[in-house]
Design a protein around this motif. Structure first.
Motif, PDB file in Angstrom:
ATOM      1  N   ARG A  35       0.838  -1.194   0.000  1.00  0.00           N
ATOM      2  CA  ARG A  35       0.000   0.000   0.000  1.00  0.00           C
ATOM      3  C   ARG A  35       0.879   1.251   0.000  1.00  0.00           C
ATOM      4  N   ASN A  36       2.176   1.075  -0.245  1.00  0.00           N
ATOM      5  CA  ASN A  36       3.126   2.174  -0.108  1.00  0.00           C
ATOM      6  C   ASN A  36       3.752   2.584  -1.439  1.00  0.00           C
ATOM      7  N   TRP A  85      -1.728   6.649  -4.065  1.00  0.00           N
ATOM      8  CA  TRP A  85      -1.337   6.163  -2.750  1.00  0.00           C
ATOM      9  C   TRP A  85      -2.405   6.371  -1.680  1.00  0.00           C
ATOM     10  N   ASN A  86      -3.089   7.488  -1.712  1.00  0.00           N
ATOM     11  CA  ASN A  86      -4.021   7.797  -0.622  1.00  0.00           C
ATOM     12  C   ASN A  86      -5.470   7.855  -1.088  1.00  0.00           C
ATOM     13  N   SER A 114      -9.141   7.070  -1.074  1.00  0.00           N
ATOM     14  CA  SER A 114      -9.998   6.652   0.027  1.00  0.00           C
ATOM     15  C   SER A 114     -10.538   5.249  -0.197  1.00  0.00           C
ATOM     16  N   SER A 120      -6.637   1.802   1.332  1.00  0.00           N
ATOM     17  CA  SER A 120      -5.595   1.526   2.327  1.00  0.00           C
ATOM     18  C   SER A 120      -6.019   2.227   3.603  1.00  0.00           C
ATOM     19  N   PRO A 137      -4.966   4.909   6.892  1.00  0.00           N
ATOM     20  CA  PRO A 137      -4.040   5.869   7.486  1.00  0.00           C
ATOM     21  C   PRO A 137      -3.691   5.532   8.928  1.00  0.00           C
ATOM     22  N   TYR A 178      -1.887  -0.359   6.635  1.00  0.00           N
ATOM     23  CA  TYR A 178      -1.349   0.991   6.834  1.00  0.00           C
ATOM     24  C   TYR A 178      -0.432   1.373   5.680  1.00  0.00           C
ATOM     25  N   ARG A 179      -0.683   2.536   5.080  1.00  0.00           N
ATOM     26  CA  ARG A 179       0.001   2.932   3.857  1.00  0.00           C
ATOM     27  C   ARG A 179       1.284   3.709   4.088  1.00  0.00           C
ATOM     28  N   GLU A 238       3.327   7.216   5.995  1.00  0.00           N
ATOM     29  CA  GLU A 238       3.064   8.651   6.136  1.00  0.00           C
ATOM     30  C   GLU A 238       3.120   9.384   4.805  1.00  0.00           C
ATOM     31  N   TYR A 289      -7.071   0.742  -7.488  1.00  0.00           N
ATOM     32  CA  TYR A 289      -7.487   1.977  -6.820  1.00  0.00           C
ATOM     33  C   TYR A 289      -8.887   2.417  -7.210  1.00  0.00           C
TER      34      TYR A 289
END
Length: 421
Positions: A255-256, A261-262, A264, A267, A269, A276-277, A279, A322
């Motif tokens: 997930r990194n 990447w982010n 919704s 993954s 936060p 957990y992706r 920071e 995604y």
């Protein structure tokens, strides 16, 4: 690759090896919101092993001290595995791998196939790659990426044919991004073994594929997590990264990747989640090393095909993860080849693999390897393969008797893929 809710006792450094004796694996036929169900399960510290995208069923592992609380949640719990600890016993004992004998200037014999009769610790996987290279000295190199969080290498082997190395389009295989998925590394290693064996045996198809493509193969891309599954917690998934002001450990390296990447829902936060992706995109050392390596290939000879090997579920997953409506621009081509690969796999042991985009055939994923490899690195084929079995057959924990059959069926699959490149 399955989503895993984090045990509170799993979120900090473990003092001793966790026993799974008395853990039960249940299947829940979900009738409501998946998010609400996962929230309810987190209240009893259960482990969410898998989610079936077709039936909306969940497989969960519940420790003995939480069984009463699990039943009080009001879900219908159908027992899949009565005692996970007993199933774990079927993974061992490990057989010690002895390095092949080598003579200076002389190609060694290929390692014995008995290597695949057992699972192995990290160091023996490195030794196996070393021995493969020694048996194929004029057409291979070992290499390492990294270091990992704890300073380990991400071991790999580079294979090429008679036209020289480093100038032909790349075929890239990764394994064990999720630490607990033990079957993935030996499956990748078996396929690698077969490429070498059949090239040396002058199989015309394999000679042609290796003369036209370079292979870059890394069976263990999450070495710290993999070692941790041997020493402390068998069902650990993430890497072992610590972060300031966080008590929970580890980032899901799949997930990194720095692509979507982010998004919704794809993954988490939450540092205590096993999806957990991180920071920031690509802020794990393992992904930084893999990205740099693949960009070197993409900007040089190019990447023809990328496969990220996981377990479990019997799936061949294409971009995208995604977004459940987006499709790759060569979707029909990838589906056609993937369907042929699934048929070739089924011809060996009868296992049926489903083919299709990740988001609609598994669940939504953000920051995943396959989306990045397709969109950023330009791989024509970019797949994540979920190996055998089902939860009832052990899930992440399956006897070593599965290793050779898994290798054989996926060797048939990749040979079909080779024929279509």
């Amino acid at each position: 690759m399955r989503t895993l809710l984090c045990f509170s006792i799993f979120c900090s450094f473990a003092a001793a090896k966790l026993s799974y004796n008395g853990f039960k694996v249940f299947r829940i036929e979900n009738k409501g919101s998946a998010e609400e169900l996962e929230q309810s399960l987190s209240s009893i510290n259960s482990i969410l092993l898998s989610k079936d995208p077709n039936s909306e069923a969940f497989d969960i592992a519940v420790p003995p001290d939480q069984l009463q609380a699990a039943h009080q949640l009001g879900f219908e719990l159908n027992t899949v595995i009565d005692d996970l600890g007993t199933v774990l016993e079927n993974e061992g004992p490990f057989l010690t791998y002895i390095a092949t004998e080598k003579t200076q200037g002389v190609a060694a014999d290929l390692p014995p196939l008995s290597y695949f009769d057992s699972y192995h610790p990290y160091d023996e996987h490195i030794q196996f790659l070393t021995d493969l290279q020694a048996a194929f000295p004029n057409n291979s190199d070992t290499f390492s990426l990294g270091p990992s969080v704890e300073g380990r290498e991400l071991p790999g082997i580079h294979l090429w044919g008679g036209t020289g190395k480093g100038v032909k389009p790349a075929i890239v295989w990764h394994g064990t991004a999720h630490a607990r998925e033990w079957i993935s590394a030996p499956t990748v290693e078996y396929i690698t073994y077969k490429v070498i064996e059949e090239y040396q045996g002058e199989d015309s198809e394999i000679v042609s594929i290796l003369d036209n493509y370079d292979f870059y193969i890394l069976p263990i891309v999450n070495p710290d997590g993999f070692v941790y599954t041997h020493e402390s917690e068998r069902l650990w998934r993430k890497n072992r990264q610590t972060r300031d002001s966080q008590t929970c450990i580890g980032t899901d390296v799949n997930r990194n990747w720095p692509s979507h990447w982010n998004v919704s829902g794809g993954s988490s936060p939450d540092p205590c989640s096993n999806t957990y992706r991180g920071e920031a995109p690509g802020d794990t050392p393992e992904i930084q090393a893999l990205v740099a390596h693949m960009l070197d290939l993409a900007n040089g000879p190019g990447i023809k095909a990328y496969i990220d090997w996981h377990s479990y579920g019997k799936l061949i997953l294409l971009p995208y993860g995604y977004n459940c409506t987006a499709l790759p621009d060569n979707y029909e081509r990838q589906m056609s080849v993937g369907t042929g690969v699934a048929s070739a796999i089924a011809s060996v042991n009868g296992l049926e693999f489903r083919v299709g985009p990740t988001c609609t055939n598994l669940y939504q994923t953000a920051g995943s390897s396959t989306d990045w490899a397709f969109d950023v690195a330009g791989a024509e084929f970019s797949w994540l393969i979920e190996l055998r079995p089902t939860a009832a057959e052990g899930g992440f924990v399956i006897p070593p008797e599965n290793i050779l059959p898994s290798g054989a069926e996926h060797w048939a699959g990749v040979k079909y893929m080779f024929s279509q490149l």
